[in-house]
Design an enzyme around this catalytic site. Sequence first.
Site, PDB file in Angstrom:
ATOM      1  N   ASP A 280       0.858  -1.170   0.000  1.00 48.13           N
ATOM      2  CA  ASP A 280       0.000   0.000   0.000  1.00 48.13           C
ATOM      3  C   ASP A 280       0.908   1.240   0.000  1.00 48.13           C
ATOM      4  O   ASP A 280       2.100   1.152   0.307  1.00 48.13           O
ATOM      5  CB  ASP A 280      -0.879  -0.056   1.261  1.00 48.13           C
TER       6      ASP A 280
ATOM      7  N   ASP B 175      -2.133  -0.730   5.808  1.00 47.62           N
ATOM      8  CA  ASP B 175      -2.595  -0.122   7.068  1.00 47.62           C
ATOM      9  C   ASP B 175      -4.091   0.151   7.109  1.00 47.62           C
ATOM     10  O   ASP B 175      -4.596   0.638   8.120  1.00 47.62           O
ATOM     11  CB  ASP B 175      -1.846   1.189   7.319  1.00 47.62           C
TER      12      ASP B 175
ATOM     13  N   ASN C 129      -9.095  -1.430   3.542  1.00 47.34           N
ATOM     14  CA  ASN C 129      -9.056  -1.829   2.135  1.00 47.34           C
ATOM     15  C   ASN C 129      -7.849  -2.728   1.832  1.00 47.34           C
ATOM     16  O   ASN C 129      -7.732  -3.255   0.729  1.00 47.34           O
ATOM     17  CB  ASN C 129      -9.039  -0.595   1.213  1.00 47.34           C
TER      18      ASN C 129
END
Length: 265
Positions: free
Chosen positions: A8, A214, A217
């Site tokens: 991410d 984190d 999603n």
Amino acid sequence: MYKIVASDLDGTLLTPDHKLAPYTKEVLNRLHQAGRHFIFATGRHHIDVAGMREELGIPAYMITSNGARVHNCKGEAIFKQDVTAEVVLGVIAMAKTDPELKIHIYQNDQWLLNTEDEKLRDFHETFTYHLFDVENPPVDGIAKVFFTRDDQDHEKLVEWEEKFNAAFGDKANIAFSTPWCLEVMDANVSKGHALEAVAKEKGLTLADCIAFGDGMNDAEMLSMAGKGLVMGTAHEKVKRALPNNEVIGSCEDEAVAHYLVKNVL
């Protein structure tokens, strides 16, 4: 040893000011030289991430819009899953009744917003939004619709998460990317399923993947990968959803890069 590294961006790989730090760039380049595959896995738009990939200077796959789009190293779209017109029109019709909600749409190569928001320009150096009319929203080529509030009130957004799920929970994947950003994708979309598709294309499996994130999603990706690492600064909801996943440091300390040096390189 893990052959694919997926991460991410905001709150994970990028610094708190949403930049790729020099040490992180160096580590990702070392990763590439060592024959590992790096994959951006983000809620951001593919055009936004393409600029970052160019800055990084290595060939990397891009999972964007939380898995609604996947682009290969050459920038070619290899997967696309749009939100249905019914869901797009439905969530916007509901959300437009709340003047505090800002409504965003990722449509094909565009980022659309229902009202001006100068602060958002800090997140994106070259990619920015255009205004759209909530009374006549587009319905084709929609990767995701997402919602923010100026006051970043998480609990108020949770109320909308519950309303959207009640109306469209079987037709949409509704998740927070940050505590102040609520996102709506097609029901078949997640970063985890996109990662599985990329691994398969490379002749590998999810067991060959290590992933960092984190946000809620990221939950599917972190639970589906061979190893999923949760950032120490992740929301408590994420840690509760993934109680058996290892927790590492913060993006401020470039925890992903340090972990890769110690455990993968």
